[in-house]
Design a protein around this motif. Structure first.
Motif, short mmCIF file in Angstrom:
data_model
loop_
_atom_site.label_atom_id
_atom_site.label_comp_id
_atom_site.label_asym_id
_atom_site.label_seq_id
_atom_site.Cartn_x
_atom_site.Cartn_y
_atom_site.Cartn_z
N ARG A 49 0.85 -1.19 0.00
CA ARG A 49 0.00 0.00 0.00
C ARG A 49 0.88 1.24 0.00
O ARG A 49 1.94 1.27 0.63
N GLU A 50 0.46 2.26 -0.72
CA GLU A 50 1.24 3.47 -0.86
C GLU A 50 0.41 4.67 -0.42
O GLU A 50 -0.66 4.93 -0.97
N GLU A 51 0.92 5.42 0.56
CA GLU A 51 0.21 6.60 1.08
C GLU A 51 1.11 7.82 1.07
O GLU A 51 1.02 8.67 1.95
N ARG A 52 1.97 7.92 0.06
CA ARG A 52 2.90 9.03 -0.01
C ARG A 52 2.27 10.30 -0.56
O ARG A 52 2.86 11.37 -0.49
N ARG A 53 1.07 10.20 -1.11
CA ARG A 53 0.40 11.35 -1.69
C ARG A 53 -0.98 11.49 -1.07
O ARG A 53 -1.50 10.56 -0.47
N ALA A 54 -1.58 12.67 -1.22
CA ALA A 54 -2.90 12.91 -0.63
C ALA A 54 -4.02 12.51 -1.57
O ALA A 54 -5.07 12.05 -1.14
N VAL A 55 -3.80 12.71 -2.88
CA VAL A 55 -4.83 12.44 -3.89
C VAL A 55 -4.19 11.67 -5.03
O VAL A 55 -3.01 11.86 -5.34
N VAL A 56 -4.94 10.78 -5.65
CA VAL A 56 -4.41 9.99 -6.76
C VAL A 56 -5.41 10.02 -7.91
O VAL A 56 -6.62 10.10 -7.70
N GLU A 57 -4.87 9.99 -9.13
CA GLU A 57 -5.70 9.92 -10.34
C GLU A 57 -5.80 8.46 -10.78
O GLU A 57 -4.79 7.75 -10.84
N GLY A 58 -7.01 8.01 -11.09
CA GLY A 58 -7.21 6.64 -11.53
C GLY A 58 -8.09 6.60 -12.77
O GLY A 58 -8.85 7.52 -13.04
N LEU A 59 -7.96 5.50 -13.52
CA LEU A 59 -8.75 5.31 -14.73
C LEU A 59 -9.35 3.90 -14.73
O LEU A 59 -8.72 2.95 -14.28
N ALA A 60 -10.56 3.79 -15.24
CA ALA A 60 -11.18 2.49 -15.49
C ALA A 60 -11.52 2.41 -16.97
O ALA A 60 -12.07 3.36 -17.54
N LEU A 61 -11.16 1.30 -17.61
CA LEU A 61 -11.42 1.10 -19.03
C LEU A 61 -12.75 0.38 -19.21
O LEU A 61 -12.90 -0.76 -18.79
N ASP A 62 -13.70 1.05 -19.82
CA ASP A 62 -15.03 0.49 -20.06
C ASP A 62 -15.09 -0.07 -21.47
O ASP A 62 -15.07 0.69 -22.45
N LEU A 63 -15.16 -1.39 -21.57
CA LEU A 63 -15.26 -2.06 -22.88
C LEU A 63 -16.68 -2.51 -23.17
O LEU A 63 -16.91 -3.25 -24.14
N GLY A 64 -17.63 -2.10 -22.35
CA GLY A 64 -19.02 -2.50 -22.54
C GLY A 64 -19.39 -3.74 -21.75
O GLY A 64 -20.57 -4.04 -21.57
N ARG A 65 -18.39 -4.47 -21.29
CA ARG A 65 -18.58 -5.68 -20.50
C ARG A 65 -17.25 -5.97 -19.80
O ARG A 65 -16.19 -5.54 -20.29
N PRO A 66 -17.26 -6.70 -18.71
CA PRO A 66 -15.99 -7.04 -18.06
C PRO A 66 -15.14 -7.93 -18.96
O PRO A 66 -15.63 -8.91 -19.52
N ALA A 67 -13.89 -7.57 -19.12
CA ALA A 67 -12.97 -8.35 -19.93
C ALA A 67 -11.59 -8.33 -19.28
O ALA A 67 -11.31 -7.50 -18.42
N LEU A 68 -10.75 -9.26 -19.68
CA LEU A 68 -9.39 -9.35 -19.15
C LEU A 68 -8.46 -8.59 -20.08
O LEU A 68 -8.19 -9.02 -21.21
#
Length: 325
Positions: A262-281
């Protein structure tokens, strides 16, 4: 836009984050704080000044009191009971509706069931946004926010914008992808990206990201993911213990302080989720993990229960984890 998006939740206030100006008051919604346990002494966790004063007071023996003052009116909202004397993260959620005055306070100890409790009441008032944005906080308070929503999302997996996504044109940082770009998947080959879901999150407490370290997991470089981002693991050990050749494991379950932490060196983090229309690997720099999944969607592989992961990881060992997927 007057809000910041965190998964399906929109925030009017988020600590350590500047948001565009909007309405000055929040008439209904949720005030959320996370703080570190144990508390050694009575502590004012959060204090906001202004026309609408607010103080969140935590007493290890007596419980939690939210005092709200507006002009001559004073309301004390209490959640009685001793706080757990455990090393853990606690989340306090104060849901309110100023028109009816109803409120509910919930305390949850993250990862430790059996310590949760709640209290309802009446007398709630609207929250003043500018005062909350400049509120003073105790060192034990990890982060806080206020939202118009009635509750936080159950989960919101994400990967870091610099994570290298495998595409037909080579490795591309996730943050540079656009709707319509092709992304390589394990089962279906190239699949068009419908959208990128961008998230700005607190990077402390229960939202602290996981750093997956190379060369483990097939990675050539470290990447950040959310605690609940499903990672694909495979091999004889998985089949021996789980009865299936491949399985999904939340990133938090892979933390051992070396392979992942776990990393807590920053206060805020930017994240992305890739939406392919259905769950995929999807393939992320040699590691295989699940794309965005709508609530209730079926995962492309079995997801291991919490009790299944410790013996599996002990059996896999570090050598096997170099080739997780």
């Amino acid at each position: 836009m007057t809000t910041a998006d965190i998964g399906p939740t929109t925030w009017r206030v988020l600590s350590d984050t500047d948001l565009p100006p909007g309405p000055s008051h929040l008439t209904a919604g949720l005030l959320v704080v996370e703080f570190a346990l144990p508390l050694e002494r009575p502590t004012v966790l959060l204090q906001a000044e202004g026309d609408n004063r607010l103080a969140l007071f935590a007493d290890p023996e007596a419980g939690i009191t939210l005092t709200h003052r507006r002009g001559e009116r004073v309301a004390n909202h209490r959640l009685p009971g001793a706080l757990p004397a455990l090393r853990a993260t606690a989340r306090l959620s104060f849901g309110f509706e100023s028109r009816s005055g109803r409120w509910r306070m919930d305390l949850r100890v993250i990862g430790l069931p059996g310590h949760d409790r709640a209290a309802p009441g009446v007398g709630a008032m609207a929250l003043e946004i500018p005062a909350l944005q400049t509120a003073r906080r105790a060192p034990a308070l990890l982060w806080y926010g206020a939202t118009e929503e009635a509750r936080l999302p159950a989960h919101a997996p994400w990967i870091g914008p610099q994570s290298l996504i495998e595409t037909p044109r080579g490795l591309v940082p996730a943050g540079q992808l656009r709707g319509g770009d092709l992304v390589l998947t394990l089962d279906e080959g190239p699949v068009a990206l419908r959208r990128l879901i961008r998230r700005r999150l607190p990077a402390r407490g229960s939202f602290a990201p996981i750093r997956l370290r190379s060369p483990f997991f097939g990675l050539t470089r470290d990447i950040l993911v959310s605690t609940d981002q499903p990672i694909l693991i495979s091999g004889p050990s998985v089949e021996y213990l789980c009865g299936t050749e491949e399985a999904l494991v939340p990133a938090l379950a892979l933390c051992d302080g070396s392979l992942a932490h776990r990393e807590e060196r920053r206060a805020v983090v930017e994240g992305l989720a890739l939406d392919l229309g259905r769950p995929a690997l999807i393939l992320v720099d040699g590691c295989c993990m699940m794309s965005h999944a709508a609530p209730g969607a079926e995962a492309p592989r079995r997801t291991l229960a919490d009790w299944e992961t410790p013996p599996l990881l002990a059996l896999l060992g570090r050598v096997a984890l170099r080739h997780v997927a």
